[in-house]
Design a protein around this motif. Structure first.
Motif, mmCIF file in Angstrom:
data_model
loop_
_atom_site.group_PDB
_atom_site.id
_atom_site.type_symbol
_atom_site.label_atom_id
_atom_site.label_comp_id
_atom_site.label_asym_id
_atom_site.label_seq_id
_atom_site.Cartn_x
_atom_site.Cartn_y
_atom_site.Cartn_z
ATOM 1 N N ASP B 1 4.919 41.530 102.115
ATOM 2 C CA ASP B 1 5.457 42.768 101.474
ATOM 3 C C ASP B 1 6.535 43.329 102.285
ATOM 4 O O ASP B 1 6.552 43.275 103.475
ATOM 5 N N ALA B 2 7.424 44.228 101.565
ATOM 6 C CA ALA B 2 8.607 44.406 102.407
ATOM 7 C C ALA B 2 8.100 45.864 103.053
ATOM 8 O O ALA B 2 9.065 46.336 103.823
ATOM 9 N N GLY B 3 6.997 46.424 102.841
ATOM 10 C CA GLY B 3 6.557 47.712 103.510
ATOM 11 C C GLY B 3 7.335 48.739 102.516
ATOM 12 O O GLY B 3 7.722 48.411 101.396
ATOM 13 N N VAL B 4 7.150 50.055 102.945
ATOM 14 C CA VAL B 4 7.481 51.187 102.155
ATOM 15 C C VAL B 4 9.124 51.343 102.446
ATOM 16 O O VAL B 4 9.700 51.130 103.578
ATOM 17 N N ILE B 5 9.465 51.440 101.165
ATOM 18 C CA ILE B 5 11.113 51.493 101.208
ATOM 19 C C ILE B 5 11.659 52.722 100.871
ATOM 20 O O ILE B 5 11.353 53.329 99.928
ATOM 21 N N GLN B 6 12.641 53.336 101.851
ATOM 22 C CA GLN B 6 13.200 54.546 101.554
ATOM 23 C C GLN B 6 14.655 54.657 101.350
ATOM 24 O O GLN B 6 15.433 53.653 102.163
ATOM 25 N N SER B 7 15.301 55.617 100.277
ATOM 26 C CA SER B 7 16.771 55.281 100.431
ATOM 27 C C SER B 7 17.123 56.689 100.184
ATOM 28 O O SER B 7 16.419 57.536 99.351
ATOM 29 N N PRO B 8 18.145 57.288 100.393
ATOM 30 C CA PRO B 8 19.021 56.527 101.497
ATOM 31 C C PRO B 8 18.401 56.692 102.818
ATOM 32 O O PRO B 8 17.629 57.358 103.032
ATOM 33 N N ARG B 9 18.847 56.042 103.866
ATOM 34 C CA ARG B 9 18.537 56.077 105.248
ATOM 35 C C ARG B 9 19.050 57.152 105.963
ATOM 36 O O ARG B 9 18.755 57.924 106.611
ATOM 37 N N HIS B 10 20.344 57.666 105.748
ATOM 38 C CA HIS B 10 20.937 59.018 106.157
ATOM 39 C C HIS B 10 21.662 59.802 104.889
ATOM 40 O O HIS B 10 22.115 58.797 104.040
ATOM 41 N N GLU B 11 21.718 60.789 104.886
ATOM 42 C CA GLU B 11 22.143 61.718 103.794
ATOM 43 C C GLU B 11 22.913 62.799 104.473
ATOM 44 O O GLU B 11 22.350 63.560 105.180
ATOM 45 N N VAL B 12 24.296 62.982 104.307
ATOM 46 C CA VAL B 12 24.818 64.300 104.769
ATOM 47 C C VAL B 12 25.496 64.850 103.693
ATOM 48 O O VAL B 12 26.023 64.554 102.732
ATOM 49 N N THR B 13 25.246 66.174 103.430
ATOM 50 C CA THR B 13 25.511 66.928 102.279
ATOM 51 C C THR B 13 25.965 68.369 102.572
ATOM 52 O O THR B 13 25.599 68.892 103.652
ATOM 53 N N GLU B 14 26.509 69.116 101.843
ATOM 54 C CA GLU B 14 26.990 70.467 101.988
ATOM 55 C C GLU B 14 25.874 71.443 101.355
ATOM 56 O O GLU B 14 25.127 71.103 100.384
ATOM 57 N N MET B 15 25.783 72.690 102.183
ATOM 58 C CA MET B 15 24.709 73.638 101.470
ATOM 59 C C MET B 15 24.852 73.843 100.071
ATOM 60 O O MET B 15 26.107 74.014 99.651
ATOM 61 N N GLY B 16 23.766 74.026 99.347
ATOM 62 C CA GLY B 16 24.219 74.376 97.943
ATOM 63 C C GLY B 16 23.967 72.877 96.918
ATOM 64 O O GLY B 16 23.599 73.039 95.774
ATOM 65 N N GLN B 17 24.155 71.807 97.598
ATOM 66 C CA GLN B 17 24.117 70.601 96.865
ATOM 67 C C GLN B 17 22.668 70.239 96.623
ATOM 68 O O GLN B 17 21.839 70.667 97.361
ATOM 69 N N GLU B 18 22.505 69.410 95.338
ATOM 70 C CA GLU B 18 21.297 68.598 95.321
ATOM 71 C C GLU B 18 21.094 67.560 96.139
ATOM 72 O O GLU B 18 21.914 66.770 96.236
ATOM 73 N N VAL B 19 19.955 67.207 96.482
ATOM 74 C CA VAL B 19 19.669 66.030 97.365
ATOM 75 C C VAL B 19 18.470 65.375 96.685
ATOM 76 O O VAL B 19 17.393 66.087 96.238
ATOM 77 N N THR B 20 18.566 64.098 96.628
ATOM 78 C CA THR B 20 17.271 63.271 96.103
ATOM 79 C C THR B 20 16.931 62.087 97.002
ATOM 80 O O THR B 20 17.842 61.443 97.149
ATOM 81 N N LEU B 21 15.890 62.151 97.385
ATOM 82 C CA LEU B 21 15.281 60.894 98.458
ATOM 83 C C LEU B 21 14.294 60.421 97.684
ATOM 84 O O LEU B 21 13.682 60.609 96.594
ATOM 85 N N ARG B 22 14.488 58.996 97.755
ATOM 86 C CA ARG B 22 13.634 58.000 96.985
ATOM 87 C C ARG B 22 12.750 57.163 97.632
ATOM 88 O O ARG B 22 12.893 57.020 99.125
ATOM 89 N N CYS B 23 11.869 56.756 97.211
ATOM 90 C CA CYS B 23 10.582 56.136 97.957
ATOM 91 C C CYS B 23 10.131 54.994 97.000
ATOM 92 O O CYS B 23 9.577 55.163 95.771
ATOM 93 N N LYS B 24 9.959 53.676 97.532
ATOM 94 C CA LYS B 24 9.136 52.766 96.838
ATOM 95 C C LYS B 24 7.923 52.479 97.802
ATOM 96 O O LYS B 24 7.980 51.842 98.662
ATOM 97 N N PRO B 25 6.645 52.588 97.325
ATOM 98 C CA PRO B 25 5.561 52.401 98.198
ATOM 99 C C PRO B 25 5.242 50.837 98.130
ATOM 100 O O PRO B 25 5.521 50.099 97.438
ATOM 101 N N ILE B 26 4.210 50.617 98.728
ATOM 102 C CA ILE B 26 3.601 49.282 98.967
ATOM 103 C C ILE B 26 2.802 49.111 97.891
ATOM 104 O O ILE B 26 2.025 49.794 97.275
ATOM 105 N N SER B 27 3.046 47.805 96.968
ATOM 106 C CA SER B 27 2.274 47.488 95.906
ATOM 107 C C SER B 27 0.864 47.424 96.189
ATOM 108 O O SER B 27 0.425 47.052 97.122
ATOM 109 N N GLY B 28 0.160 48.075 95.198
ATOM 110 C CA GLY B 28 -1.260 48.198 95.298
ATOM 111 C C GLY B 28 -1.970 49.465 95.892
ATOM 112 O O GLY B 28 -3.266 49.661 95.930
ATOM 113 N N HIS B 29 -1.089 50.191 96.479
ATOM 114 C CA HIS B 29 -1.413 51.346 97.190
ATOM 115 C C HIS B 29 -1.356 52.421 96.338
ATOM 116 O O HIS B 29 -0.442 52.703 95.324
ATOM 117 N N ASP B 30 -2.457 53.426 96.383
ATOM 118 C CA ASP B 30 -2.817 54.228 95.375
ATOM 119 C C ASP B 30 -2.359 55.765 95.757
ATOM 120 O O ASP B 30 -2.676 56.481 95.071
#
Lengths: 111, 111
Positions: B1-30
């Protein structure tokens, strides 16, 4: 208010000696405790755990001690190795998979 | 298994902007958890899900933060609008029993 506290932000130890990392908690309902290890730019990884029905758990060079009356746990690393240099987090849970983490202790093992 | 996957690894943004962080958990974990790590407060639990349902969001700092888990293999943490004090490393973790497996984290910088 933090329910799990690691009062030493850093610790420096000579290779081959013992490292002792400490953790205090305030919630008497906590019944499961873990230690995690974190290297830079990586997520924390599980190291060792202990249930409140025990006062000691050992895994190779790592031993966790739990003193319920003092609401204190400690992690002993013997002997310490340079590869043990990392940030160590303790965590506690009262069930339901919700863990409270301390602020971490940065361990530096000098060759 | 690839483990828990997160994206992006780095995010630089300006104040006021929307930020979305993503996560893919390990398959089978509840269970899925979102944490924030800062120097001052260590690892803070923001929210966690069980079987895609939010169980406890008491750690979400403000209404600017929201999290979703539309299915067992994907979760998002959104900050809208972002502020400089949101700068931190955000971790996603998943578990099936008591041991949580962490992703590598997303380092967020809000200018």
């Amino acid at each position: 208010d933090q329910q799990v506290k690691q009062n030493s932000p850093s610790l420096s130890v000579q290779e081959g000696r013992i490292s002792i990392l400490n953790c205090d908690y305030t919630n008497s309902m906590f019944d499961y405790f873990l230690w995690y290890k974190k290297y830079p730019a990586e997520g924390p990884t599980f190291l060792i755990s202990i249930s409140s029905i025990k006062d000691k758990n050992e895994d190779g060079r790592f031993t966790v001690f739990l003193n319920k009356s003092a609401k204190h746990l400690s992690l002993h690393i013997v002997p310490s190795q340079p590869g043990d240099s990392a940030v160590y987090f303790c965590a506690a849970s009262a069930g339901f998979n919700k863990f409270y983490f301390g602020s971490g202790t940065k361990l530096n093992v000098k060759p | 298994d690839a483990g828990v996957i997160q994206s992006p690894r780095h995010e630089v943004t300006e104040m006021g902007q929307e930020v979305t962080l993503r996560c893919k958990p390990i398959s089978g974990h509840d269970y899925l958890f979102w944490y924030r790590q800062t120097m001052m407060r260590g690892l803070e639990l923001l929210i966690y899900f069980n079987n895609n349902v939010p169980i406890d969001d008491s750690g979400m700092p403000e209404d600017r933060f929201s999290a979703k888990m539309p299915n067992a293999s994907f979760s998002t943490l959104k900050i809208q609008p972002s502020e400089p004090r949101d700068s931190a490393v955000y971790f996603c973790a998943s578990s099936i029993y008591n041991e949580q497996f962490f992703g590598p984290g997303t380092r967020l910088t809000v200018l």
